[in-house]
Scaffold this motif. Structure first.
Motif, short mmCIF file in Angstrom:
data_model
loop_
_atom_site.label_atom_id
_atom_site.label_comp_id
_atom_site.label_asym_id
_atom_site.label_seq_id
_atom_site.Cartn_x
_atom_site.Cartn_y
_atom_site.Cartn_z
N ASP A 7 10.63 72.44 62.28
CA ASP A 7 10.59 71.38 61.26
C ASP A 7 11.23 71.82 59.95
O ASP A 7 11.38 71.01 59.04
N ILE A 8 11.57 73.10 59.85
CA ILE A 8 12.06 73.68 58.60
C ILE A 8 13.52 74.11 58.75
O ILE A 8 13.91 74.69 59.76
N LEU A 9 14.31 73.80 57.71
CA LEU A 9 15.72 74.19 57.69
C LEU A 9 16.01 75.02 56.45
O LEU A 9 15.45 74.76 55.37
N THR A 10 16.90 75.98 56.58
CA THR A 10 17.38 76.69 55.40
C THR A 10 18.34 75.76 54.67
O THR A 10 18.81 74.76 55.23
N ILE A 11 18.67 76.10 53.46
CA ILE A 11 19.61 75.28 52.71
C ILE A 11 20.99 75.27 53.39
O ILE A 11 21.66 74.24 53.44
N GLY A 12 21.36 76.38 53.98
CA GLY A 12 22.63 76.45 54.71
C GLY A 12 22.63 75.57 55.96
O GLY A 12 23.63 74.92 56.28
N GLU A 13 21.49 75.54 56.65
CA GLU A 13 21.38 74.68 57.83
C GLU A 13 21.43 73.21 57.44
O GLU A 13 22.10 72.41 58.10
N LEU A 14 20.76 72.86 56.34
CA LEU A 14 20.80 71.48 55.88
C LEU A 14 22.22 71.09 55.45
O LEU A 14 22.69 70.01 55.77
N PHE A 46 13.87 73.40 53.67
CA PHE A 46 13.80 71.94 53.63
C PHE A 46 13.19 71.42 54.91
O PHE A 46 13.30 72.04 55.96
N LEU A 47 12.58 70.26 54.82
CA LEU A 47 12.05 69.60 56.00
C LEU A 47 13.20 68.96 56.78
O LEU A 47 14.19 68.52 56.20
N ARG A 48 13.05 68.91 58.08
CA ARG A 48 14.06 68.27 58.93
C ARG A 48 14.32 66.83 58.49
O ARG A 48 15.42 66.33 58.56
N SER A 49 13.29 66.15 57.98
CA SER A 49 13.45 64.76 57.52
C SER A 49 14.42 64.64 56.34
O SER A 49 14.93 63.56 56.07
N ASP A 50 14.68 65.75 55.65
CA ASP A 50 15.63 65.72 54.54
C ASP A 50 17.06 65.46 55.01
O ASP A 50 17.90 65.05 54.22
N ILE A 51 17.33 65.66 56.30
CA ILE A 51 18.65 65.32 56.83
C ILE A 51 18.91 63.83 56.59
O ILE A 51 20.00 63.45 56.15
N ARG A 52 17.92 63.00 56.85
CA ARG A 52 18.07 61.56 56.63
C ARG A 52 18.24 61.23 55.16
O ARG A 52 19.05 60.38 54.79
N ARG A 53 17.46 61.89 54.32
CA ARG A 53 17.57 61.62 52.89
C ARG A 53 18.96 61.97 52.38
O ARG A 53 19.59 61.19 51.66
N VAL A 54 19.45 63.14 52.75
CA VAL A 54 20.77 63.58 52.29
C VAL A 54 21.86 62.68 52.88
O VAL A 54 22.82 62.32 52.19
N SER A 55 21.71 62.31 54.13
CA SER A 55 22.68 61.40 54.74
C SER A 55 22.71 60.07 54.01
O SER A 55 23.77 59.50 53.77
N PHE A 56 21.53 59.57 53.63
CA PHE A 56 21.46 58.33 52.87
C PHE A 56 22.16 58.48 51.53
O PHE A 56 22.88 57.56 51.09
N ILE A 57 21.98 59.61 50.87
CA ILE A 57 22.64 59.86 49.58
C ILE A 57 24.15 59.76 49.77
O ILE A 57 24.85 59.11 48.98
N ARG A 58 24.67 60.40 50.82
CA ARG A 58 26.12 60.36 51.08
C ARG A 58 26.60 58.94 51.32
O ARG A 58 27.64 58.53 50.82
N ILE A 59 25.85 58.18 52.10
CA ILE A 59 26.23 56.80 52.38
C ILE A 59 26.21 55.98 51.08
O ILE A 59 27.15 55.23 50.79
N ALA A 60 25.14 56.13 50.31
CA ALA A 60 25.01 55.38 49.07
C ALA A 60 26.16 55.70 48.11
O ALA A 60 26.74 54.80 47.50
N GLN A 61 26.51 56.98 48.00
CA GLN A 61 27.61 57.35 47.12
C GLN A 61 28.93 56.79 47.62
O GLN A 61 29.77 56.38 46.82
N SER A 62 29.12 56.73 48.93
CA SER A 62 30.36 56.16 49.47
C SER A 62 30.44 54.67 49.18
O SER A 62 31.53 54.09 49.15
N LEU A 63 29.29 54.02 48.96
CA LEU A 63 29.25 52.60 48.60
C LEU A 63 29.39 52.39 47.10
O LEU A 63 29.35 51.26 46.63
#
Length: 150
Positions: A7-14, A46-63
């Protein structure tokens, strides 16, 4: 809440999973968009769920959304658990209104730009149609009719 190692990722893995630079992840953390846990050696985790949060940030910025727009949307997300589909639908609904405002601004800019180019002068000082007597110059610098606050 007990976390498994998976459930845990390093910053590099994220960073690798999201395609976002480590420096950007640190910035997102600084802005409160993601939160890290700290290992015994004080390394970010970081929690594995942060993948979704960061992905959302990228999508939002692209919009064209700002970090502030994303932060407002994330304020409604629960702490400590993976957001549900219902959570994301709520955020999507909130973001839709931001996008609608941006679309309206862009449409107005497009119409203003067409009219300005159509007259051929491209000078707000000389344009008798859009800016007689350079009235716009008194309200500020830059393209006054194209800016959202113009």
């Amino acid at each position: 809440m007990t976390l498994k190692h998976s459930d845990i990722l390093t910053i590099g893995e994220l960073a690798a999973r999201t395609g976002v630079a480590v420096s950007a992840l640190r910035y997102y953390e600084e802005r409160g968009l993601v939160r890290s846990l700290r290992s015994a050696g004080r390394h970010r985790r970081f929690l594995r769920s942060d993948i979704r949060r960061v992905s959302f940030i990228r999508i939002a910025q692209s919009l064209g959304l700002t970090i502030e727009d994303v932060a407002r949307a994330f304020a409604s997300l629960p702490e400590g658990r993976t957001p549900t589909a219902a959570d994301w639908r709520q955020i999507s609904h909130e973001i839709r209104s931001v996008l609608d405002r941006k679309i309206a601004q862009l449409e107005q800019m497009r119409e203003t730009l067409d009219g300005c180019i159509g007259c051929g002068c491209l000078s707000l000082k000389r344009c008798a149609l859009y800016n007689p007597g350079d009235q716009a110059g008194k309200t500020g610098t830059g393209p006054r009719f194209a800016l959202p606050d113009g």
